[in-house]
Write an enzyme that holds these catalytic residues in place. Structure first.
Site, mmCIF file in Angstrom:
data_model
loop_
_atom_site.group_PDB
_atom_site.id
_atom_site.type_symbol
_atom_site.label_atom_id
_atom_site.label_comp_id
_atom_site.label_asym_id
_atom_site.label_seq_id
_atom_site.Cartn_x
_atom_site.Cartn_y
_atom_site.Cartn_z
ATOM 1 N N TRP A 1 0.815 -1.231 0.000
ATOM 2 C CA TRP A 1 0.000 0.000 0.000
ATOM 3 C C TRP A 1 0.839 1.267 0.000
ATOM 4 O O TRP A 1 0.308 2.362 -0.124
ATOM 5 C CB TRP A 1 -0.937 0.003 1.223
ATOM 6 C CG TRP A 1 -2.113 -0.907 1.089
ATOM 7 C CD1 TRP A 1 -2.396 -1.747 0.044
ATOM 8 C CD2 TRP A 1 -3.200 -1.059 2.026
ATOM 9 N NE1 TRP A 1 -3.566 -2.416 0.275
ATOM 10 C CE2 TRP A 1 -4.087 -2.007 1.494
ATOM 11 C CE3 TRP A 1 -3.488 -0.487 3.268
ATOM 12 C CZ2 TRP A 1 -5.252 -2.395 2.136
ATOM 13 C CZ3 TRP A 1 -4.640 -0.874 3.924
ATOM 14 C CH2 TRP A 1 -5.519 -1.819 3.360
ATOM 15 N N LYS A 2 2.141 1.124 0.219
ATOM 16 C CA LYS A 2 3.026 2.298 0.289
ATOM 17 C C LYS A 2 2.478 3.297 1.326
ATOM 18 O O LYS A 2 2.046 2.864 2.385
ATOM 19 C CB LYS A 2 3.201 2.894 -1.100
ATOM 20 C CG LYS A 2 3.665 1.811 -2.095
ATOM 21 C CD LYS A 2 4.065 2.303 -3.432
ATOM 22 C CE LYS A 2 4.545 1.126 -4.275
ATOM 23 N NZ LYS A 2 4.974 1.505 -5.591
ATOM 24 N N HIS B 1 12.715 -2.495 -0.821
ATOM 25 C CA HIS B 1 11.888 -1.952 -1.904
ATOM 26 C C HIS B 1 12.651 -0.824 -2.602
ATOM 27 O O HIS B 1 13.374 -0.062 -1.959
ATOM 28 C CB HIS B 1 10.551 -1.434 -1.356
ATOM 29 C CG HIS B 1 9.600 -1.091 -2.458
ATOM 30 N ND1 HIS B 1 9.645 0.119 -3.105
ATOM 31 C CD2 HIS B 1 8.633 -1.813 -3.070
ATOM 32 C CE1 HIS B 1 8.715 0.127 -4.063
ATOM 33 N NE2 HIS B 1 8.092 -1.044 -4.053
ATOM 34 N N GLU C 1 11.148 -6.615 -9.129
ATOM 35 C CA GLU C 1 10.407 -5.395 -9.462
ATOM 36 C C GLU C 1 11.307 -4.453 -10.251
ATOM 37 O O GLU C 1 12.044 -3.648 -9.661
ATOM 38 C CB GLU C 1 9.954 -4.687 -8.177
ATOM 39 C CG GLU C 1 8.987 -5.485 -7.351
ATOM 40 C CD GLU C 1 8.092 -4.572 -6.513
ATOM 41 O OE1 GLU C 1 6.872 -4.700 -6.608
ATOM 42 O OE2 GLU C 1 8.630 -3.714 -5.782
ATOM 43 N N GLY D 1 5.038 2.025 -10.589
ATOM 44 C CA GLY D 1 4.417 3.315 -10.302
ATOM 45 C C GLY D 1 3.697 3.959 -11.478
ATOM 46 O O GLY D 1 3.751 3.476 -12.612
HETATM 47 P P1 PGA Z 1 2.858 -0.581 -8.727
HETATM 48 O O1 PGA Z 1 3.939 -0.735 -7.558
HETATM 49 O O2 PGA Z 1 2.068 -1.852 -8.791
HETATM 50 O O3 PGA Z 1 2.041 0.590 -8.342
HETATM 51 O O4 PGA Z 1 3.650 -0.354 -10.011
HETATM 52 C C1 PGA Z 1 4.558 -1.958 -7.313
HETATM 53 C C2 PGA Z 1 5.551 -1.835 -6.183
HETATM 54 O O5 PGA Z 1 6.303 -0.856 -6.119
HETATM 55 O O6 PGA Z 1 5.594 -2.720 -5.297
#
Ligand code: PGA
Length: 258
Positions: A12-13, A98, A168, A174
């Site tokens: 969820w950041k 991350h 990732e 993003g």
């Molecule tokens: P995103 O982010 O699905 O919004 O591209 C993925 C992440 O950074 O874990």
């Protein structure tokens, strides 16, 4: 990875910014996820919501994770999160390394120290790796190899059972991402990651390690990453994990794929 539950993690950041929505979204996801036998759902909210969501966990199909944890368990570390406290709260997973944290100054050494301590505290780590750019000379493979080797320096094959790797690629993460990776990009990387780990930990341990894909995952592309073309054992989902409907669709897709 042979006949294992798919692992679908939501990162969820720093969202949502309305506290009561955190519980609402979590309960919506839990409703769907708790019906699915073939999926392990993990939601990693901002730390301020971990405790509240953890109180709403029941059963094992939908669990809460943290987005980071410190390499020490207690002490003078303002603003940091103790992995021991997470474990004591019943949290089972933590995301480490991350790319957004690496961009804010986290080094391979820090990630390694955090990983060793997280495992010592019985947490399962979702270790994020991924290159900034794809080049034609395969240097992106060296970037991922270095991140993997450095992060797992002091680990043994047994420790590896507590590690999940999330590939990732930064260029795919993003709202500003040009595109998601292709299933073919991913497939190559899944094999590469297992190859790098098998050199140090042996083939059996390396083959057992789940590799997730993250970066612009949604309910339109999830199937391709999880299917034979992409070969992921699961997904790390950012933006789409805050949308109960879309994330629920991703969970259903993952549940269907054998
Ligand atoms: P995103 O982010 O699905 O919004 O591209 C993925 C992440 O950074 O874990």
């Amino acid at each position: 990875m042979i006949s294992m539950k798919k692992i679908i993690a939501g990162n969820w950041k720093m969202n949502p910014d309305v506290p009561k929505n955190a519980k609402k979204i979590f309960l919506g996801i839990k409703k769907k996820g708790s019906t699915l036998r073939n999926v392990q759902t993990i939601i990693a909210p901002p730390h301020i919501y971990v405790s509240q969501l953890q109180d709403n966990v029941s059963g094992h199909r939908v669990l809460v994770g943290a987005q980071d944890a410190h390499n020490e368990n207690a002490g003078a570390h303002t603003g940091e999160t103790s992995p021991l406290a997470l474990t004591r709260m019943g949290v089972k997973y933590v995301i480490l390394g991350h790319s957004e944290r690496r961009a804010a100054g986290e080094t391979d050494e820090t990630v390694h120290a955090k990983l060793v301590n997280a495992i010592a505290n019985k947490l399962t780590v979702i270790l994020c790796v991924g290159e900034r750019e794809r080049d034609e000379h395969g240097e992106y493979l060296d970037v991922v190899r270095t991140q993997l080797v450095n992060a797992t320096k002091k680990l043994n094959a047994r420790d590896l059972g507590k590690v999940i790797v999330a590939y990732e690629p930064i260029w795919a993460i993003g709202a500003k991402a040009k595109r998601a990776a292709s299933p073919e990009d991913l497939h190559e990387m899944v094999i590469f990651i297992k190859k790098v780990l098998s050199k140090k930990f042996g083939r059996d341990a390396a083959l057992r390690i789940p590799v997730l894909y993250g970066g612009s995952v949604n309910d339109q592309n999830a199937e391709a990453f999880l299917g034979p073309k992409g070969g992921a054992d699961g997904l790390l989902v950012g933006r789409a994990s805050l949308d109960v409907q879309v994330f629920g669709n991703i969970l259903e897709i993952a549940n269907r794929i054998k």
